[in-house]
Design a protein around this motif. Structure first.
Motif, mmCIF file in Angstrom:
data_model
loop_
_atom_site.group_PDB
_atom_site.id
_atom_site.type_symbol
_atom_site.label_atom_id
_atom_site.label_comp_id
_atom_site.label_asym_id
_atom_site.label_seq_id
_atom_site.Cartn_x
_atom_site.Cartn_y
_atom_site.Cartn_z
ATOM 1 N N VAL A 1 -93.884 -12.035 -27.690
ATOM 2 C CA VAL A 1 -94.701 -13.134 -28.225
ATOM 3 C C VAL A 1 -95.129 -12.775 -29.651
ATOM 4 O O VAL A 1 -95.148 -11.608 -30.043
ATOM 5 C CB VAL A 1 -95.964 -13.393 -27.358
ATOM 6 N N HIS A 2 -95.483 -13.808 -30.418
ATOM 7 C CA HIS A 2 -95.994 -13.575 -31.768
ATOM 8 C C HIS A 2 -97.343 -12.877 -31.671
ATOM 9 O O HIS A 2 -98.205 -13.303 -30.910
ATOM 10 C CB HIS A 2 -96.143 -14.895 -32.526
ATOM 11 N N THR A 3 -97.489 -11.799 -32.433
ATOM 12 C CA THR A 3 -98.739 -11.039 -32.362
ATOM 13 C C THR A 3 -99.228 -10.700 -33.761
ATOM 14 O O THR A 3 -98.476 -10.782 -34.743
ATOM 15 C CB THR A 3 -98.545 -9.688 -31.626
ATOM 16 N N PRO B 1 -96.091 -6.623 -39.838
ATOM 17 C CA PRO B 1 -95.184 -7.711 -39.452
ATOM 18 C C PRO B 1 -95.204 -7.886 -37.930
ATOM 19 O O PRO B 1 -95.374 -6.914 -37.195
ATOM 20 C CB PRO B 1 -93.819 -7.235 -39.928
ATOM 21 N N CYS B 2 -94.996 -9.118 -37.510
ATOM 22 C CA CYS B 2 -95.123 -9.490 -36.093
ATOM 23 C C CYS B 2 -94.135 -8.717 -35.210
ATOM 24 O O CYS B 2 -94.525 -7.897 -34.391
ATOM 25 C CB CYS B 2 -94.898 -10.999 -36.008
ATOM 26 N N HIS B 3 -92.856 -8.974 -35.359
ATOM 27 C CA HIS B 3 -91.834 -8.289 -34.560
ATOM 28 C C HIS B 3 -90.676 -7.948 -35.464
ATOM 29 O O HIS B 3 -89.642 -8.621 -35.432
ATOM 30 C CB HIS B 3 -91.327 -9.200 -33.428
ATOM 31 N N ARG C 1 -96.411 -11.862 -41.320
ATOM 32 C CA ARG C 1 -97.692 -11.187 -41.089
ATOM 33 C C ARG C 1 -98.683 -12.300 -40.777
ATOM 34 O O ARG C 1 -99.179 -12.975 -41.662
ATOM 35 C CB ARG C 1 -98.125 -10.415 -42.332
ATOM 36 N N HIS C 2 -98.934 -12.495 -39.475
ATOM 37 C CA HIS C 2 -99.690 -13.673 -39.044
ATOM 38 C C HIS C 2 -101.181 -13.555 -39.357
ATOM 39 O O HIS C 2 -101.759 -12.478 -39.240
ATOM 40 C CB HIS C 2 -99.521 -13.894 -37.537
ATOM 41 N N GLY C 3 -101.779 -14.673 -39.746
ATOM 42 C CA GLY C 3 -103.227 -14.749 -39.907
ATOM 43 C C GLY C 3 -103.892 -14.800 -38.539
ATOM 44 O O GLY C 3 -103.244 -15.125 -37.541
ATOM 45 N N SER D 1 -86.667 -11.635 -33.591
ATOM 46 C CA SER D 1 -87.362 -10.913 -34.637
ATOM 47 C C SER D 1 -88.273 -11.883 -35.379
ATOM 48 O O SER D 1 -87.980 -13.076 -35.470
ATOM 49 C CB SER D 1 -86.332 -10.306 -35.605
ATOM 50 N N CYS D 2 -89.413 -11.383 -35.855
ATOM 51 C CA CYS D 2 -90.300 -12.212 -36.669
ATOM 52 C C CYS D 2 -90.996 -11.278 -37.642
ATOM 53 O O CYS D 2 -91.682 -10.349 -37.246
ATOM 54 C CB CYS D 2 -91.323 -12.932 -35.780
ATOM 55 N N ILE D 3 -90.739 -11.483 -38.927
ATOM 56 C CA ILE D 3 -91.290 -10.549 -39.902
ATOM 57 C C ILE D 3 -92.575 -11.086 -40.534
ATOM 58 O O ILE D 3 -93.128 -10.494 -41.457
ATOM 59 C CB ILE D 3 -90.257 -10.218 -41.012
HETATM 60 ZN ZN LIG Z 1 -94.416 -13.872 -35.279
#
Ligand SMILES: [Zn+2]
Ligand SMILES: [Zn+2]
Ligand SMILES: [Zn+2]
Length: 451
Positions: free
Chosen positions: A116-118, A128-130, A149-151, A145-147
């Motif tokens: 999950v997005h974290t 970075p998330c994943h 940087r979530h708020g 993959s998800c790079i």
């Molecule tokens: Zn993400």
């Protein structure tokens, strides 16, 4: 509003509203209380709602849920804080010597049901998330993959990278079985402590009690995890010291062992494989100290805060949902919608009827209590409420609102009937003004569900 303001009974109505302390959805009762002389049968005093505005008495709803009534939930939170704190530092009938008992704060998490997005931070920087250099592509064609940087308030947090890969069944089954896993965990913990000290369970009971205060918290992905205060006492609870061999280190080892040892099994069903559900591998245990990194106030505040919450923060609804409801039309987050749909699907299977997944769909399968204490932890919420009720009663007697009768000579007969709750829109506006509370957003579009 105009009708209410012109009502000759307005000031009494306003007094009732002030007495509810700003409750957002007061309970409406009709009835009477008679004080009768035990010896002569004479009626000494009668209170009746007949003369009250709308012929009803309004009382605070006393909910635990901040999403339903912030004012009453605040009372619940404060009571829970006092109760947890008493178990750490004494007070409310718990001796101050309890501070010397080994005590820790443990967090038991859920396992992964898919990426999950974290949002994670390291040294004050958002990671970075994943980020995966050679990220695999899932069977649905999505790169895992998800790079970003979530708020901290991004809505994607807790949402799966691929919803079609996500194990929704595992997630709701874990929630449904979490109370059982917790029971297995506490049993295993007692056995482990007994074994490591060379005692049988019966011998252990004569030397030691393990007390718990736990609270359930929803992670954004929609699974519960538990935070618990776990304390070692002597055989009589907090009034007796634990044996010298029962140290905080021994407790921490036993917690980690017990959390990894227990599992709950869901047998194979129609389209579902058999599952063995366990706690996640991240089991955190931290000692609670009076002046260290994790203080008694911090722990009590944390537990009390989560005691007033449920699943609403993960985008579900704060009320039961029926399989007849149109899930697509309800204001749900998509991830929550799929978890709820999964509760309905699995809940319809005879083999899983005991888990009552349909009844608990709105809380994503978890049917347990959000906040519990073992018998020896400290005082009870009931005792704290009685203490406050006695105080209010004494105050009402001294200020002349209740007749002063000797309790041994008077019989009190009360007859109450529940006739609804909440406010009309006009009353809600006046009540908010009278008690200085904010009007809930829902009240601006619809009235209360009664009157
Ligand atoms: Zn993400
Ligand atoms: Zn209330
Ligand atoms: Zn996929």
């Amino acid at each position: 509003m105009i009708t209410r303001l012109h009502d000759p009974n307005y000031s009494r109505w306003a007094a009732q509203i002030r007495a509810t302390g700003g409750c957002r959805q007061p309970i409406h009762l009709r009835g009477r209380v008679d004080h009768i002389d035990r010896a002569t049968g004479e009626l000494l005093h009668r209170y009746s709602t007949r003369t009250e505005p709308d012929r009803i008495l309004r009382l605070p709803c006393k909910t635990r849920r901040a999403s339903r009534c912030p004012t009453c939930a605040e009372v619940y939170r404060a009571d829970t804080y006092q109760l947890i704190r008493a178990g750490l530092t004494g007070g409310k009938g718990v001796p101050a010597s309890v501070t010397g008992h080994p005590c820790l704060f443990a967090t038991l998490t859920a396992p992964s049901f898919g990426a999950v997005h974290t949002r994670r931070e390291k040294h004050g920087k958002t990671l970075p998330c994943h980020a995966r250099r050679d990220a695999a592509t899932c069977p649905h064609g999505r790169v895992m993959s998800c790079i970003a940087r979530h708020g901290s308030d991004e809505t994607c947090l807790g949402e799966p990278l691929c919803a079609d890969c996500y194990d929704y069944a595992g997630s709701v089954l874990f929630n449904a079985l979490a109370p059982q896993l917790w029971r297995y965990f506490t049993d295993a913990l007692r056995r482990r402590v007994a074994k490591s000290s060379g005692l049988t369970l019966r011998e252990l009971r004569n030397q030691l009690t393990i007390s718990f205060a736990k609270v359930a918290e929803y992670q954004r992905r929609g699974v519960v995890h538990f935070h618990a205060v776990i304390r070692l006492d002597g055989p009589d609870g907090p009034t007796s010291p634990p044996p010298a061999w029962a140290t905080a280190d021994l407790l921490a080892d036993a917690v980690r062992y017990a959390a990894s040892a227990v599992s709950a099994v869901v047998p194979a069903l129609a389209d579902e494989p058999a599952r063995v559900l366990r706690w996640g591998t991240q089991v955190d245990t931290r000692p609670i100290t009076m002046n260290g990194e994790l203080s008694d106030q911090a722990v009590a505040g944390y537990i009390a805060k989560y005691a007033t919450k449920a699943a609403e923060c993960v985008g579900t609804l704060d009320r039961r949902i029926s399989p007849l409801d149109d899930l697509g039309a309800l204001p749900l987050r998509e991830h929550a919608r799929r978890l709820i749909a999964e509760c309905f699907r699995l809940g319809a299977l005879d083999e899983l009827a005991d888990l009552r997944l349909i009844q608990w769909a709105h809380v994503l399968g978890f049917g347990g209590h959000f906040s519990t204490r073992s018998r020896h932890y400290s005082t009870t919420l009931g005792a704290i409420r009685v203490e406050r009720a006695d105080y209010v009663r004494d105050e009402q007697i001294t200020t002349g609102r209740l007749p002063l009768f000797d309790e041994d000579t008077v019989v009190v007969i009360a007859q109450w009937e529940y006739v609804g709750k909440g406010y009309s829109l006009g009353d809600a506006l006046l009540a908010a003004a009278l008690t200085g509370t904010a009007l809930p957003a829902s009240q601006t579009s619809r009235g209360g569900d009664a009157r």
